[in-house]
Each structure stands twice: as structure tokens, then as C-alpha cells.
Design a protein around this motif. Structure first.
Motif, PDB file in Angstrom:
ATOM      1  N   GLY A  77       2.711 -37.118   2.074  1.00 22.01           N
ATOM      2  CA  GLY A  77       1.950 -37.788   3.130  1.00 22.01           C
ATOM      3  C   GLY A  77       0.572 -38.151   2.623  1.00 22.01           C
ATOM      4  N   ALA A  78      -0.268 -38.607   3.541  1.00 24.38           N
ATOM      5  CA  ALA A  78      -1.591 -39.070   3.129  1.00 24.38           C
ATOM      6  C   ALA A  78      -2.505 -37.909   2.732  1.00 24.38           C
ATOM      7  N   THR A  79      -2.389 -36.776   3.406  1.00 25.91           N
ATOM      8  CA  THR A  79      -3.261 -35.642   3.063  1.00 25.91           C
ATOM      9  C   THR A  79      -3.060 -35.251   1.601  1.00 25.91           C
ATOM     10  N   ILE A  82      -4.503 -37.932  -0.705  1.00 33.31           N
ATOM     11  CA  ILE A  82      -5.972 -37.866  -0.769  1.00 33.31           C
ATOM     12  C   ILE A  82      -6.404 -36.736  -1.710  1.00 33.31           C
ATOM     13  N   HIS A 107     -11.776 -39.158   7.412  1.00 36.49           N
ATOM     14  CA  HIS A 107     -10.826 -38.159   7.917  1.00 36.49           C
ATOM     15  C   HIS A 107     -11.114 -36.817   7.249  1.00 36.49           C
ATOM     16  N   MET A 154     -12.613 -45.248   3.840  1.00 34.65           N
ATOM     17  CA  MET A 154     -11.334 -45.603   4.469  1.00 34.65           C
ATOM     18  C   MET A 154     -11.311 -47.061   4.923  1.00 34.65           C
ATOM     19  N   ASN A 158      -9.629 -43.376  11.949  1.00 32.81           N
ATOM     20  CA  ASN A 158      -8.520 -42.871  12.756  1.00 32.81           C
ATOM     21  C   ASN A 158      -8.911 -42.529  14.189  1.00 32.81           C
ATOM     22  N   ASP A 183      -8.615 -44.737   1.913  1.00 36.32           N
ATOM     23  CA  ASP A 183      -7.613 -44.115   2.767  1.00 36.32           C
ATOM     24  C   ASP A 183      -7.152 -45.199   3.745  1.00 36.32           C
ATOM     25  N   THR A 185      -4.413 -45.024   5.629  1.00 36.76           N
ATOM     26  CA  THR A 185      -3.370 -44.415   6.467  1.00 36.76           C
ATOM     27  C   THR A 185      -3.217 -45.113   7.821  1.00 36.76           C
ATOM     28  N   GLN A 186      -4.325 -45.448   8.463  1.00 39.51           N
ATOM     29  CA  GLN A 186      -4.228 -46.081   9.786  1.00 39.51           C
ATOM     30  C   GLN A 186      -4.007 -47.590   9.692  1.00 39.51           C
ATOM     31  N   SER A 206       0.907 -43.442   4.727  1.00 41.92           N
ATOM     32  CA  SER A 206       1.772 -42.398   5.277  1.00 41.92           C
ATOM     33  C   SER A 206       2.806 -43.028   6.197  1.00 41.92           C
ATOM     34  N   HIS A 208       4.621 -41.794   8.725  1.00 41.72           N
ATOM     35  CA  HIS A 208       4.757 -41.479  10.156  1.00 41.72           C
ATOM     36  C   HIS A 208       3.786 -42.240  11.046  1.00 41.72           C
ATOM     37  N   LYS A 209       2.883 -43.007  10.446  1.00 38.46           N
ATOM     38  CA  LYS A 209       1.998 -43.855  11.255  1.00 38.46           C
ATOM     39  C   LYS A 209       2.612 -45.240  11.473  1.00 38.46           C
ATOM     40  N   CYS A 330      -6.176 -35.509  15.734  1.00 41.85           N
ATOM     41  CA  CYS A 330      -5.234 -35.277  14.643  1.00 41.85           C
ATOM     42  C   CYS A 330      -5.706 -34.184  13.701  1.00 41.85           C
TER      43      CYS A 330
HETATM   44  C1  PLP Z   1      -7.097 -41.842   8.324  1.00 43.94           C
HETATM   45  C2  PLP Z   1      -6.133 -40.740   8.079  1.00 43.94           C
HETATM   46  N1  PLP Z   1      -6.087 -40.169   6.865  1.00 43.94           N
HETATM   47  C3  PLP Z   1      -5.223 -39.188   6.582  1.00 43.94           C
HETATM   48  C4  PLP Z   1      -4.347 -38.704   7.513  1.00 43.94           C
HETATM   49  C5  PLP Z   1      -3.380 -37.619   7.140  1.00 43.94           C
HETATM   50  O1  PLP Z   1      -2.093 -38.172   7.033  1.00 43.94           O
HETATM   51  P1  PLP Z   1      -0.770 -37.291   6.883  1.00 43.94           P
HETATM   52  O2  PLP Z   1      -0.420 -36.858   8.256  1.00 43.94           O
HETATM   53  O3  PLP Z   1       0.249 -38.222   6.291  1.00 43.94           O
HETATM   54  O4  PLP Z   1      -1.071 -36.171   5.961  1.00 43.94           O
HETATM   55  C6  PLP Z   1      -4.354 -39.259   8.809  1.00 43.94           C
HETATM   56  C7  PLP Z   1      -3.461 -38.736   9.861  1.00 43.94           C
HETATM   57  O5  PLP Z   1      -3.876 -38.377  10.929  1.00 43.94           O
HETATM   58  C8  PLP Z   1      -5.265 -40.309   9.089  1.00 43.94           C
HETATM   59  O6  PLP Z   1      -5.316 -40.879  10.293  1.00 43.94           O
END
Ligand code: PLP
Length: 374
Positions: A77-79, A82, A107, A154, A158, A183, A185-186, A206, A208-209, A330
Motif C-alpha cells: 500500500g501507500a504507507t 512512502i 499524511h 503530496m 487527504n 504521495d 494516494t488520493q 494505493s 483501495h482508494k 484515516c
Molecule cells: C495521502 C495518503 N497517503 C498515504 C495513505 C496511506 O495509504 P495506505 O492505506 O495504502 O497505506 C493514505 C490513506 O489514507 C492517504 O490518504
């Protein structure tokens, strides 16, 4: 009891996560069942079929952002992406370039990773933002030092959906010879993003978004950047991220990317109209004040302060009708005044009294138009 039998509120928290698109589910299913092979075990047909699916998925995602397939690395995932980008770069280049620049509104995955890197010797500059949530480009440029390694800003926030000027940021980084990690992700799958003409050196996303499965995402790393792996093992993902590949997840991520890109203009044009109508009507009625209103924003986001009621009371009162987020939803189960809104100048009370609504594909009830709840 399944969700058909119980009454569920209108889901308006798509920035937090999204449901799986049935077409994504369909694309993934064979890779749980008959095509279950290990993509690294290609001495037989099972592994070959899995490896082929991964190869096609990698190509599709690379094409989506104008990158090369070998520049895409799958992660959980994104975490994780990163962590890999920031720790991986710092550990390789720390002796000459220990300085990192980021923003106060990133984030927690970025901020907490930077805090950890400070503990092990990094120097981090946290840029402030203006009341609209935007960093100052001149301040960014002035903050870049001879020993700066990278800038981490980013694409879209988010909490507010505010879009930073990533093209300009990329240009500044390129002209100063520092890397630009973003980042996305959003923003990925919601607004056009491409890495070459935007001078992006690393980018995370990621599934799941974007109506894909949870537990899969990725990191684009421009050729030539040497990251220190954070997970060691069998040398998967071009030696950068070991571990047996999550083939159904990767196929799902690619399918979700394809579907998002195909419908992007239509979907987000429609959601922008719903968002804009809601905001202008409610502002006119004196019910809300929109955070980041004058900055470019993701079309399906609205973050606003309630002017006549406490956010907690509003959410409780409408619990059976809508599902929305308060605070940094989140990040944890604890509702705290958002660090993003506070960086934009809101006091604790106004930040706590702010709500994030994020619209998405399923707008099945009358409550997708929030106005009737005020
Ligand atoms: C901007 C941003 N970065 C990172 C993440 C983390 O993503 P993941 O849930 O895939 O680890 C999120 C998720 O909430 C996010 O919104």
C-alpha cells in the motif's frame, strides 16, 4: 445478516476507502482459484500464468503514469511505499545528503517517517502552508540546500483535497538537482498524473482508494535512484521489496487503475457538480465555511466547518443517514484536531468542528445531497 437486510447510511467517505468494483473482483478471482501460482516460480504453467498477469499489470500501471514497467514496484500500500521511498533514499544517500524537505500538511505516513529519520540523523524542513493549504514555491526554492536529498510534497491532501502545484514543484526540484517524491494516494485515478513531464522522481499510490482491493499499492522509482530495500528476502521487485507477490491484488490494482482512467472525466465532472452545488447552497445559507475553498481541489472532496452546530452532534444526529469523516479520520480511531487544518490557520475548535465529505461512485440515496440534513 448481510448489507441488503440492514439499513446502511449513504457512504460519503470515499477518501478513506472505496468498495471493490465488481469488475475488479471479477478480474482478480481467477488468481485466487485456478491461476494461484507463484509469480516467481516459472518452471511450470501455474507460475508462468501468474508472472504473465503481473507483467501485464505492471505495464498497464506504468503506461498510466508514463513510466517504464521496471520503474513500478508493488508494495502492500501507500504507507509502505512512502517508507520505502523516504527511508530507502535516506539510507543510501545520508552521508552527502541528509536534508529532506516536506510540508506540515502531509499524511502521517510521511510525517512519522520523517520524524523517525530525524532520530537517525536526518535534518527535515517542514514547510508551512497558507490559509488555503498551499505551500509557497519561493519558500520551497529557498529551503533547498546543497545537502538536500529530496522534496516530499503530496499531489492532493487527504483531508481537504487541496492540490499542490506539482508541475512547478517538479521544475524547481529538477533545476536544483534534488529529487521530487510525491504521495499521489488520493489523486491517482482522479486527476491526470504523469511522471515524465512533471519531473517526478518517485510517486506512490494505493488500490483501495480507487475501487481496488486493500493491501496493495506501489512505488514508482525513476531509473538510476538507488533505494536501500526495507524488506529483505528473495529479491523480488527488482531487489527492492522481497516477498511472494500478491498476484490477485496486483491484477486488481491494474484493473482498478484502468477503470478509473476510462471513466475519470465523466465521473469526476459529475461529482464536482454535486460538490459545488452543495457548497454554494450551504455557504449561502450560512451553514458552513469551506476549508481550502480558493485552492485547486480534488473534485469529490469537501472539507468544511459547521457554523451552527458541533460536528460531533451533526455526525451523531445523522449517523443513520450518512457516513462522513471528522478530524484526521484515516490516521487513528481518536478524533483530534487535524494537523492539516491547524497548519492552515484554524484554531482547535474550528478544526474539531470540521467535517470531510468525499463523494464517490455509489450515490444510491437521497442523502448524497447533504443539504437536506442541515
Ligand atoms: C495521502 C495518503 N497517503 C498515504 C495513505 C496511506 O495509504 P495506505 O492505506 O495504502 O497505506 C493514505 C490513506 O489514507 C492517504 O490518504
Amino acid at each position: 445478516m448481510n448489507s441488503k437486510q440492514i439499513h446502511l447510511p449513504q457512504y460519503l467517505d470515499y477518501a478513506s476507502t472505496t468498495p471493490l468494483d465488481p469488475l475488479v473482483f471479477e478480474a482478480m478471482t481467477p488468481y485466487f482459484l485456478e491461476d494461484f501460482g507463484n509469480a516467481a516460480s516459472t518452471t511450470h504453467t501455474y507460475g508462468e500464468r501468474a508472472a504473465k498477469a503481473v507483467k501485464q499489470s505492471r505495464q498497464l500501471i506504468a503506461d498510466a503514469i508514463n513510466a517504464l514497467p521496471e520503474e513500478i514496484h508493488f508494495t502492500s500500500g501507500a504507507t509502505e511505499a512512502i517508507n520505502l521511498a523516504l527511508k530507502g533514499a535516506f539510507l543510501t544517500y545520508r552521508h552527502q545528503n541528509p536534508h529532506i524537505i516536506t510540508a506540515q500538511t502531509e499524511h502521517k505516513a510521511v510525517l512519522d517517517t520523517c520524524a523517525y529519520l530525524e532520530e537517525i540523523g536526518a535534518e527535515v524542513t517542514y514547510l508551512p502552508v497558507d490559509p488555503e493549504g498551499l505551500i509557497d514555491l519561493a519558500q520551497l526554492e529557498a529551503s533547498i540546500r546543497k545537502d538536500t536529498l529530496l522534496v516530499s510534497i503530496m499531489v492532493a491532501n487527504n483531508e481537504t483535497g487541496v492540490l499542490q502545484e506539482i508541475k512547478e514543484i517538479g521544475k524547481i526540484c529538477q533545476s536544483k538537482g534534488v529529487w521530487f517524491f510525491t504521495d499521489a494516494t488520493q489523486a491517482f485515478g482522479k486527476v491526470p498524473i504523469e511522471v515524465l513531464n512533471t519531473s517526478i522522481d518517485m510517486l506512490c499510490f494505493s488500490a483501495h482508494k480507487i475501487y481496488g482491493p486493500k493491501g496493495i499499492g506501489g512505488l514508482y522509482v525513476k531509473k538510476g535512484i538507488q533505494l536501500t530495500p526495507q524488506i529483505h528476502g528473495g529479491g523480488h521487485e527488482f531487489g527492492l521489496r522481497s516477498g511472494t507477490l500478491n498476484v490477485p491484488g496486483i491484477v486488481g490494482l491494474a484493473k482498478a487503475t484502468q477503470l478509473c482512467l476510462e471513466g475519470m472525466e465523466e465521473t469526476y465532472g459529475r461529482l464536482k457538480n454535486i460538490r459545488d452545488d452543495f457548497e454554494s447552497e450551504m455557504e449561502k445559507a450560512g451553514n458552513i465555511k469551506v476549508n481550502g475553498k480558493n485552492a485547486p481541489r480534488l473534485p469529490h472532496f469537501s472539507n468544511f466547518q459547521l457554523l451552527n452546530e458541533e460536528a460531533e452532534a451533526f455526525i451523531l444526529r445523522n449517523r443513520n443517514k450518512i457516513a462522513v469523516a471528522q478530524g484526521s479520520a484515516c490516521n487513528s480511531a481518536l478524533v483530534q484536531p487535524s494537523h492539516v487544518l491547524k497548519a492552515m490557520g484554524l484554531n482547535d475548535k474550528d478544526a474539531e468542528n470540521s467535517i470531510r465529505v468525499s463523494w464517490g461512485l455509489k450515490l444510491e440515496s437521497k442523502y448524497s445531497n447533504l443539504n437536506i440534513l442541515f
